[in-house]
Structures are given as C-alpha cells and as structure tokens.
Design a protein around this motif. Sequence first.
Motif, PDB file in Angstrom:
ATOM      1  N   PRO A  66       0.816  -1.221   0.000  1.00  0.00           N
ATOM      2  CA  PRO A  66       0.000   0.000   0.000  1.00  0.00           C
ATOM      3  C   PRO A  66       0.845   1.264   0.000  1.00  0.00           C
ATOM      4  CG  PRO A  66      -0.785  -1.563   1.642  1.00  0.00           C
ATOM      5  CD  PRO A  66       0.529  -2.064   1.165  1.00  0.00           C
ATOM      6  N   LEU A 125       2.270   2.262  -3.437  1.00  0.00           N
ATOM      7  CA  LEU A 125       1.360   2.735  -4.462  1.00  0.00           C
ATOM      8  C   LEU A 125       1.398   4.254  -4.567  1.00  0.00           C
ATOM      9  CD1 LEU A 125      -1.875   0.578  -3.973  1.00  0.00           C
ATOM     10  CD2 LEU A 125      -0.285   0.494  -5.885  1.00  0.00           C
ATOM     11  N   ALA A 137      -3.832   4.849  -5.564  1.00  0.00           N
ATOM     12  CA  ALA A 137      -4.518   4.353  -4.374  1.00  0.00           C
ATOM     13  C   ALA A 137      -5.880   5.020  -4.200  1.00  0.00           C
ATOM     14  CB  ALA A 137      -3.648   4.587  -3.143  1.00  0.00           C
ATOM     15  N   TRP A 188      -9.609   3.147  -4.258  1.00  0.00           N
ATOM     16  CA  TRP A 188     -10.609   3.256  -3.203  1.00  0.00           C
ATOM     17  C   TRP A 188     -11.881   3.932  -3.688  1.00  0.00           C
ATOM     18  CZ3 TRP A 188     -11.039   1.205   1.599  1.00  0.00           C
ATOM     19  CH2 TRP A 188      -9.923   0.544   2.101  1.00  0.00           C
ATOM     20  N   LYS A 231      -2.914   3.416   3.770  1.00  0.00           N
ATOM     21  CA  LYS A 231      -1.740   3.591   2.932  1.00  0.00           C
ATOM     22  C   LYS A 231      -0.479   3.902   3.729  1.00  0.00           C
ATOM     23  CE  LYS A 231      -0.123   5.851  -1.245  1.00  0.00           C
ATOM     24  NZ  LYS A 231       1.265   5.802  -0.769  1.00  0.00           N
TER      25      LYS A 231
END
Length: 295
Positions: free
Chosen positions: A111, A114, A119, A123, A166
């Motif tokens: 995460p 990214l 990201a 989402w 993240k």
Amino acid sequence: MAKRRGRTGWLFASPALLVVAAVTVFPVAFSLILSFCEVKLEYGGLRLGSPTLGHYEALLTSPEWYRALAFTLGFTIVSVALELVLGTVVALVLERLGAARGWILALLLLPWALINVVAAQLWSYLFNGTYGAVTWLCAQLFGGQPDILGEPAPAMAAMVVVDVWKTTPFVAIVVLAGLMLIPGDVYEAAEIDGANAWTTFWKVTLPQLRPIVAIAVLFRILQAFGIFDLPFVLTQGGPGTATQSVAILGYRILFQNLDFGGGAAVAVTTAAIVMGCCLLFLRVFRTQVDEGGQA
C-alpha cells in the motif's frame, strides 16, 4: 589545511545547494512577493502592481479558508494519531516474528508503495455508490444504500480510512527500526525487576522509542497537512467543500480563478503554519533525544 578542506567541501556541495535553492528557496520567495502585490495576468505574463495586504485580508475573512483549515487540521490529527497507534502495534507484532517477518514486511509495503493517485482511484471504486464493495458491505450491515462519498461525515471518514491504510506501514517500519535498536539487556533488567509485559512496554519500550516516534509524527504531520491528491481524486473537495483541504483551496484560487496573489497568500499562510509545526516538533524531538540519552 582545515580552511582548504572547508572550501573544497563547499565547492563540491555548491551544485547541490544551487539546485536546492532553485527548487525551494526561489519558489517560496516568489510566492511571498506575489502574496503582497497586486498581480495582473497579461499576454506577456504576470505584471506586479502596487504592494497590498488585500490578499491576506480577504483570506483571513473568508469562511471557506477556515473550513478548509478545520478539515485539514482535523484530518491531520485523526489520521496521524490512528497511524501512530496502529503502526506501533504492527511493529511490536513484527518484532516477535521469525522467518516470516520479511514476507509480512513486503506485503505491508505494497500500500505504501502505491502512488497516491492510484490508491485514491482504487478506493474510489470501493466507495462507489452503485457497485462499490464497501458500499455493499455497509448496506448489508446497516441497511439502505449509503452514499459514502456524497455525505460530509462519511466522506471525511473515508479519507481517514484510505490515508491510514496507505501510510500505517511507513510508521510501522520506522517504529520497528527503533525497536531493533533497543538493547536486549534493558529488557533483561526489567524482567529481573519483576516487570510484566505491560509495565515493560510503558516504562522501558515506549521511553526508548520517543525519538523515533517524534520523527515519524513529524514526517506524517508534514505529509498529512499538505494533502491534495486523495480528496481531489475521491471527492474533488466535496460534497460542497466538506473535504476541501487548504492545498485544494489554493489550487482552485490560483489555477481556476487565476487569482495569483490570493493563491500565493494561501501557499504562504499554509507554509507558515507548517513551519510552526516543524519548529514545535523539532523542539519536542530535541527534548526526547536528551531524555533518551539520559535513560
């Protein structure tokens, strides 16, 4: 000889210093000048007019500025606090792992590795009101058809969830590095004194981690306060201006309204707030280093 070595060092460092000055000092100085001048956009470029404080007066009397500042501060405080707690828990678990630690670390880094825009787009699919998996799960648990990104409170919570997902690995890795540096004889002494695991964490581990935690918190505050890409991709600062950060506000004033003086005032004011936070945490960090050394 010492002076000659010093001059040689400055000579070799001068290209890097010039690059730093070109990409940091000059833009900050130019923004400061723009914020105190009447700026007009003409065919040949920008024309600076007479000095004025009108940009700051308009900014400090704007309800939109205070709403953006309140969202940014609230987002920063909540997200950094959650990341610090969860990152510390993850680091404590990783410290006790054996051969599987490397694999778990690799998964945790995914995460964090990214790109923020990627990201946020990922989402946005999960939060989609029609086919999003998170929306479907919320509908199964609470009923109805929730519009997560279309209502102020759920949209703010979604921002925090994405940022925590993240960035918690970053905090965990930093804290894990601090845990690995704690000498083993400190824990042996605590065990001899009869301290249980809870007491050892609060009286031994946490005081030793204070300098590392201060560094992690400082970096995360700087990153969270300048958040732009996450709300810009997920909600465009909406619904309304509920998730509009100061960075998005500055972008809209500068690039959409073409108000270069007003946008520069937002940038300078934000930089002043961030600098104040930096000085505060550097002072705390210095204190924690001294305490750690005495411990």
